[in-house]
Scaffold this motif. Structure first.
Motif, mmCIF file in Angstrom:
data_model
loop_
_atom_site.group_PDB
_atom_site.id
_atom_site.type_symbol
_atom_site.label_atom_id
_atom_site.label_comp_id
_atom_site.label_asym_id
_atom_site.label_seq_id
_atom_site.Cartn_x
_atom_site.Cartn_y
_atom_site.Cartn_z
ATOM 1 N N ARG A 16 -2.860 -10.494 -4.243
ATOM 2 C CA ARG A 16 -3.175 -10.300 -2.821
ATOM 3 C C ARG A 16 -1.993 -9.684 -2.094
ATOM 4 N N PHE A 20 -2.167 -6.048 -0.323
ATOM 5 C CA PHE A 20 -1.887 -5.782 1.085
ATOM 6 C C PHE A 20 -0.728 -4.803 1.214
ATOM 7 N N THR A 23 -2.082 -1.484 0.625
ATOM 8 C CA THR A 23 -2.859 -1.071 1.790
ATOM 9 C C THR A 23 -1.928 -0.564 2.886
ATOM 10 N N HIS A 51 -8.234 -5.491 5.033
ATOM 11 C CA HIS A 51 -6.799 -5.205 4.961
ATOM 12 C C HIS A 51 -6.489 -3.862 5.612
ATOM 13 N N ALA A 55 -3.944 -3.487 8.612
ATOM 14 C CA ALA A 55 -2.796 -2.600 8.421
ATOM 15 C C ALA A 55 -2.804 -1.487 9.473
#
Length: 78
Positions: A16, A20, A23, A51, A55
């Motif tokens: 994860r 992220f 991303t 995400h 972001a």
């Protein structure tokens, strides 16, 4: 909980964080407008849309913050 389950849980958390981070990197390059078509296609198939939105919001806030700082610096006469 067994050691195997703990290891799996750590791997999921690590994935994860990486996801992220990937991303954020994709959104950053998209803000600059210099993305390869192959990277765009790969990202659109693998990135989590939530995400991407988060972001993007972070990127917009940073961009606005930098603009405000530049304007304050220019107006202050330095």
């Amino acid at each position: 909980m067994t050691d195997l389950n703990k290891g799996d849980e750590r791997n999921i958390k690590n994935e994860r964080k990486i996801a992220f981070g990937a991303t954020m990197k994709a959104v950053f390059w998209s803000f600059l407008g210099i993305r390869k078509r192959s990277d765009y296609e790969k990202d659109s198939a693998s990135l989590n849309p939530v995400h991407v939105v988060i972001a993007g919001l972070i990127g917009v806030m940073l961009f606005i913050g930098v603009l405000i700082a530049l304007v304050k610096f220019a107006v202050s006469g330095h």
